[in-house]
Scaffold this active site. Sequence first.
Site, PDB file in Angstrom:
ATOM      1  N   TYR A 202       0.814  -1.217   0.000  1.00 14.30           N
ATOM      2  CA  TYR A 202       0.000   0.000   0.000  1.00 14.30           C
ATOM      3  C   TYR A 202       0.850   1.270   0.000  1.00 14.30           C
ATOM      4  CZ  TYR A 202      -3.990  -3.006   1.178  1.00 14.30           C
ATOM      5  OH  TYR A 202      -4.961  -3.967   1.176  1.00 14.30           O
ATOM      6  N   LYS A 253       3.851 -15.405   2.285  1.00 12.03           N
ATOM      7  CA  LYS A 253       3.802 -16.163   1.032  1.00 12.03           C
ATOM      8  C   LYS A 253       5.230 -16.393   0.566  1.00 12.03           C
ATOM      9  CE  LYS A 253       1.321 -18.097  -2.237  1.00 12.03           C
ATOM     10  NZ  LYS A 253       0.638 -19.381  -1.972  1.00 12.03           N
ATOM     11  N   ASP A 285      -2.699 -18.228   1.788  1.00 13.78           N
ATOM     12  CA  ASP A 285      -3.856 -18.928   1.241  1.00 13.78           C
ATOM     13  C   ASP A 285      -4.346 -20.010   2.191  1.00 13.78           C
ATOM     14  OD1 ASP A 285      -1.426 -20.120   0.740  1.00 13.78           O
ATOM     15  OD2 ASP A 285      -1.887 -20.741  -1.302  1.00 13.78           O
ATOM     16  N   ASP A 309      -4.969  -7.057   5.931  1.00 12.06           N
ATOM     17  CA  ASP A 309      -6.205  -6.399   5.528  1.00 12.06           C
ATOM     18  C   ASP A 309      -7.268  -7.442   5.185  1.00 12.06           C
ATOM     19  OD1 ASP A 309      -8.056  -4.520   4.754  1.00 12.06           O
ATOM     20  OD2 ASP A 309      -6.944  -3.799   3.016  1.00 12.06           O
ATOM     21  N   ASP A 313     -10.450  -9.041   7.982  1.00 14.88           N
ATOM     22  CA  ASP A 313     -11.858  -8.973   7.591  1.00 14.88           C
ATOM     23  C   ASP A 313     -12.492 -10.360   7.573  1.00 14.88           C
ATOM     24  OD1 ASP A 313     -11.944  -6.265   7.423  1.00 14.88           O
ATOM     25  OD2 ASP A 313     -12.091  -6.145   5.251  1.00 14.88           O
TER      26      ASP A 313
END
Length: 418
Positions: A202, A253, A285, A309, A313
């Site tokens: 970001y 990852k 994942d 992020d 959620d």
Amino acid sequence: PIRVAGTPCLLGTVAASRREVNMLRAAASGGRATAPCTRTRQLGRNIARGVSNRRVITQCSASYKITLLPGDGIGPEIISTAREVLEEVGRQEDIKFEFETALLGGAAIDATGVPYPEETEAKCKASDAVLLAAIGGYKWDSNPPELRPEQGLLSLRGSLDCFANLRPATILPQLVDASTLKPEVVAGTDIMVVRELVGGIYFGKPKGFGVNDKGDRIGYNTMVYSEPEVDRIAKVAFDLAGKRKGKLVSVDKSNVLEVSQLWKERVTAMGENYPDIDLSHMYVDNAAMQLVRAPTQFDTIVTGNIFGDILSDCASMLTGSIGMLPSAAIGSDGPGVYEPVHGSAPDIAGEDKANPLAQILSAAMMLRYGLDEPGAAERIENAVTKTLDQGLRTGDIMQEGCTLVGCKAMGAAVLKNL
């Protein structure tokens, strides 16, 4: 003697917070203390010089300066409820709050032309903590990127160096049936997601738009982390895990991304300083799948900005509604930002339908993590639990056999139970 919850100490006469008392003791003993308030700094200087603190010390309660950011949509409704709760718990715990309100997001764009005005930044930096409601709305969706409400939130976090986002996801017994998953799967879930907040994709550069060798238009971003950035978020996570169940899962990852390989390397190295913490690693994942399959296996999760992020959620929906979940964004020094996980819900703004509980619980997180006032935080949390025990529900968490109430009535019930 200092009067702290009725306990005599040796440094003067003042009803101070636990944080201030610890800082004063450190100053008196020659130790280091960080982020003291103005009164504490003066007391410490006087102690070091052997000067009387009679003029500095007062008989007033602990005092905190709080910047309120109502933002957009339902924000003004829910933050006013949280303010009433803070004022009441302040009376009970002998804590004084000085509130200042400032603009952020869409409301700031409309009033000043920018999502994070300089005046707001100055107020936030001068405060002990920042309590934010929600920002954003359809009205500003067509604005250029730099003039969208979300840019104000990113700038707020960056200016205060709030690099650690704490996102709890706890299944309350009263709401276990509100989850879309089977009760036997989610019952007992108590997760803390620690998300790095001011780095990663970001914020990485270069970013932008361009044209490739084939003449095709492209968009690009850069996912980058430095060793110090990983080390400081890892330390926050290990410290939190030590206060919880002692289990930490680092999500990356690293089978594909070099940035994740560095992440895993540094988290593993930090783990050597925490031999009592059970550290494990998981690909992002698989982590997403495991959160849905068996969420109770997790205690504390630490991960980067974009993965955090998404996963936070995902974890929040285990509870059945993001309207119940608070969050905190903290740094190593200065004020933190405390806000509900949910958005501004412009479709129900002004209709007295919003759930104020996440905002109220964000105020409790502010007291616990930002101001070191756990007694006041616990009072609020217990009041929320009692309100839910009484069967009161807003529309987002409504269950059969319960009573549907609006934002104002829910806030009034929490106040009554407080």
